[in-house]
Write a protein that holds these residues in place. Structure first.
Motif, PDB file in Angstrom:
ATOM      1  N   HIS A  90     125.546  -9.758  16.153  1.00  0.00           N
ATOM      2  CA  HIS A  90     125.886 -10.853  15.253  1.00  0.00           C
ATOM      3  C   HIS A  90     127.367 -11.231  15.386  1.00  0.00           C
ATOM      4  CE1 HIS A  90     121.977  -9.961  13.469  1.00  0.00           C
ATOM      5  NE2 HIS A  90     122.359  -8.699  13.412  1.00  0.00           N
ATOM      6  N   THR A  91     127.915 -11.012  16.552  1.00  0.00           N
ATOM      7  CA  THR A  91     129.342 -11.265  16.755  1.00  0.00           C
ATOM      8  C   THR A  91     129.672 -12.754  16.731  1.00  0.00           C
ATOM      9  OG1 THR A  91     128.988 -11.205  19.146  1.00  0.00           O
ATOM     10  CG2 THR A  91     129.657  -9.164  18.078  1.00  0.00           C
ATOM     11  N   ALA A 151     126.575 -16.703   6.682  1.00  0.00           N
ATOM     12  CA  ALA A 151     125.611 -16.344   5.638  1.00  0.00           C
ATOM     13  C   ALA A 151     124.285 -15.921   6.265  1.00  0.00           C
ATOM     14  CB  ALA A 151     125.403 -17.516   4.685  1.00  0.00           C
ATOM     15  N   LYS A 152     123.848 -16.666   7.289  1.00  0.00           N
ATOM     16  CA  LYS A 152     122.622 -16.280   7.998  1.00  0.00           C
ATOM     17  C   LYS A 152     122.827 -14.978   8.763  1.00  0.00           C
ATOM     18  CE  LYS A 152     118.521 -16.702   9.906  1.00  0.00           C
ATOM     19  NZ  LYS A 152     118.580 -15.585  10.876  1.00  0.00           N
ATOM     20  N   GLY A 153     123.990 -14.843   9.417  1.00  0.00           N
ATOM     21  CA  GLY A 153     124.277 -13.607  10.144  1.00  0.00           C
ATOM     22  C   GLY A 153     124.326 -12.399   9.237  1.00  0.00           C
ATOM     23  N   LEU A 154     124.905 -12.558   8.041  1.00  0.00           N
ATOM     24  CA  LEU A 154     124.969 -11.441   7.096  1.00  0.00           C
ATOM     25  C   LEU A 154     123.579 -11.035   6.645  1.00  0.00           C
ATOM     26  CD1 LEU A 154     126.535  -9.478   5.359  1.00  0.00           C
ATOM     27  CD2 LEU A 154     126.853 -11.301   3.668  1.00  0.00           C
ATOM     28  N   THR A 155     122.700 -12.009   6.454  1.00  0.00           N
ATOM     29  CA  THR A 155     121.311 -11.680   6.094  1.00  0.00           C
ATOM     30  C   THR A 155     120.661 -10.836   7.185  1.00  0.00           C
ATOM     31  OG1 THR A 155     121.110 -13.735   4.828  1.00  0.00           O
ATOM     32  CG2 THR A 155     119.065 -12.656   5.505  1.00  0.00           C
ATOM     33  N   ASP A 156     120.911 -11.178   8.436  1.00  0.00           N
ATOM     34  CA  ASP A 156     120.350 -10.404   9.551  1.00  0.00           C
ATOM     35  C   ASP A 156     120.969  -9.012   9.632  1.00  0.00           C
ATOM     36  OD1 ASP A 156     118.828 -12.614  10.167  1.00  0.00           O
ATOM     37  OD2 ASP A 156     120.220 -13.365  11.692  1.00  0.00           O
ATOM     38  N   VAL A 157     122.270  -8.915   9.350  1.00  0.00           N
ATOM     39  CA  VAL A 157     122.932  -7.602   9.354  1.00  0.00           C
ATOM     40  C   VAL A 157     122.340  -6.710   8.268  1.00  0.00           C
ATOM     41  CG1 VAL A 157     125.107  -6.400   8.901  1.00  0.00           C
ATOM     42  CG2 VAL A 157     125.082  -8.414  10.381  1.00  0.00           C
ATOM     43  N   LEU A 189     131.325  -8.123   1.970  1.00  0.00           N
ATOM     44  CA  LEU A 189     130.804  -9.163   2.863  1.00  0.00           C
ATOM     45  C   LEU A 189     130.182 -10.302   2.056  1.00  0.00           C
ATOM     46  CD1 LEU A 189     129.203  -6.988   5.688  1.00  0.00           C
ATOM     47  CD2 LEU A 189     131.494  -7.996   5.584  1.00  0.00           C
ATOM     48  N   ASN A 190     129.529  -9.974   0.964  1.00  0.00           N
ATOM     49  CA  ASN A 190     129.004 -11.033   0.096  1.00  0.00           C
ATOM     50  C   ASN A 190     130.135 -11.916  -0.428  1.00  0.00           C
ATOM     51  OD1 ASN A 190     126.357 -10.075   0.379  1.00  0.00           O
ATOM     52  ND2 ASN A 190     126.545  -8.715  -1.386  1.00  0.00           N
ATOM     53  N   ALA A 191     131.253 -11.285  -0.779  1.00  0.00           N
ATOM     54  CA  ALA A 191     132.405 -12.047  -1.261  1.00  0.00           C
ATOM     55  C   ALA A 191     132.963 -12.948  -0.166  1.00  0.00           C
ATOM     56  CB  ALA A 191     133.485 -11.096  -1.765  1.00  0.00           C
ATOM     57  N   SER A 192     132.909 -12.486   1.083  1.00  0.00           N
ATOM     58  CA  SER A 192     133.444 -13.301   2.178  1.00  0.00           C
ATOM     59  C   SER A 192     132.670 -14.609   2.316  1.00  0.00           C
ATOM     60  CB  SER A 192     133.398 -12.514   3.493  1.00  0.00           C
ATOM     61  OG  SER A 192     132.070 -12.354   3.962  1.00  0.00           O
ATOM     62  N   VAL A 193     131.349 -14.555   2.137  1.00  0.00           N
ATOM     63  CA  VAL A 193     130.545 -15.781   2.214  1.00  0.00           C
ATOM     64  C   VAL A 193     130.911 -16.732   1.074  1.00  0.00           C
ATOM     65  CG1 VAL A 193     128.206 -16.709   2.115  1.00  0.00           C
ATOM     66  CG2 VAL A 193     128.663 -14.625   3.414  1.00  0.00           C
ATOM     67  N   ILE A 194     131.104 -16.180  -0.123  1.00  0.00           N
ATOM     68  CA  ILE A 194     131.486 -17.008  -1.273  1.00  0.00           C
ATOM     69  C   ILE A 194     132.833 -17.679  -1.024  1.00  0.00           C
ATOM     70  CG2 ILE A 194     132.088 -16.959  -3.725  1.00  0.00           C
ATOM     71  CD1 ILE A 194     130.086 -14.665  -4.047  1.00  0.00           C
ATOM     72  N   PHE A 195     133.791 -16.921  -0.504  1.00  0.00           N
ATOM     73  CA  PHE A 195     135.101 -17.495  -0.208  1.00  0.00           C
ATOM     74  C   PHE A 195     134.994 -18.592   0.842  1.00  0.00           C
ATOM     75  CE2 PHE A 195     137.011 -13.465  -1.912  1.00  0.00           C
ATOM     76  CZ  PHE A 195     137.739 -14.071  -2.913  1.00  0.00           C
ATOM     77  N   GLY A 196     134.073 -18.436   1.789  1.00  0.00           N
ATOM     78  CA  GLY A 196     133.900 -19.463   2.800  1.00  0.00           C
ATOM     79  C   GLY A 196     133.470 -20.789   2.213  1.00  0.00           C
TER      80      GLY A 196
END
Length: 233
Positions: A90-91, A151-157, A189-196
């Protein structure tokens, strides 16, 4: 420039403070992602009394297939292990997201320098606001696309590192009892998506303030000249 400082024109805000806040949001976006490391684990019960704790470590940039972990074979009077790897790479999504965050931070820094020290040159022509509007709109689009991709990549991770998922592809779990362990801590990591997505909203909002400084808005708001002169009485 105004991409990070456009809202500074409001009388109740401070120039440096607003720019610094926008810089902080960019920092939060990539800092909560880069450098992350986590651990997932599975419990293997070789007999009724012995439990083996299998741990798999993973980290940014989430090239998971490069993270091996050892699993006991539960052989009687033998201590042998089989090497497994986590699944997925997921790089691309996460590095794209971090790259956008770093570039946004650097652009905000340059904007602050120009606003504080070179404002007179910035106002000499319309090129500055026009370029600023184009760059800011581009960053707003990049924040949206990179945040959606991550967000999609984090779901896969999360799926690939879930103990419930790992149990399904361990051969030893077909012969003995295996139970999922604790889930990896991914609040950061969830916070990173929110900040994005917050950055997308901020940069999109700034587009309006920048647009108000361009000749496009000024020409649209100027009153049309009155045709003809005063009529004689």
């Amino acid at each position: 420039m105004y991409s990070c400082c456009s809202v500074l024109k409001m009388p109740y805000t401070g120039d440096e403070i607003i720019c610094l806040w926008l810089q902080v949001f960019s920092i939060f976006a990539f800092a909560t992602t880069a450098g992350y490391s986590g651990t997932t684990n599975v419990n293997v019960q070789c007999d009724k009394r012995i439990f083996q704790d299998v741990q798999a470590n993973f980290s940014y940039p989430f090239r998971l297939m490069q993270h091996p972990f050892n699993v006991t074979n539960c052989k009687i009077n033998q201590t042998t292990f089989t090497v497994y790897h986590l699944m997925g790479d997921h790089t691309s999504s996460v590095q794209f997201y971090v790259c956008v965050g770093v570039l946004a931070f650097l652009y905000c820094t340059a904007t602050l320098v120009v606003y504080l020290g070179l404002q007179h040159k910035y106002r000499e022509s319309n090129r500055g606001p026009n370029v600023d509007l184009l760059v800011t709109a581009s960053f707003a689009f990049l924040w949206l696309t990179s945040s959606s991709a991550w967000a999609k990549g984090l779901t896969d991770v999360k799926w690939a590192t879930s103990p419930s998922t790992i149990v399904t592809f361990l051969d030893v779990c077909k012969e003995v009892t295996c139970t999922p362990g604790a889930m990896p801590h991914m609040g950061r990591l969830n916070a990173s998506v929110i900040f994005g997505f917050l950055n997308f909203i901020l940069w999109s909002g700034n587009c309006w303030f920048i647009y108000k400084e361009t000749p496009f808005h000024k020409s649209a708001t100027q009153p049309a000249p009155v045709e003809g002169g005063l009529s004689r009485s």
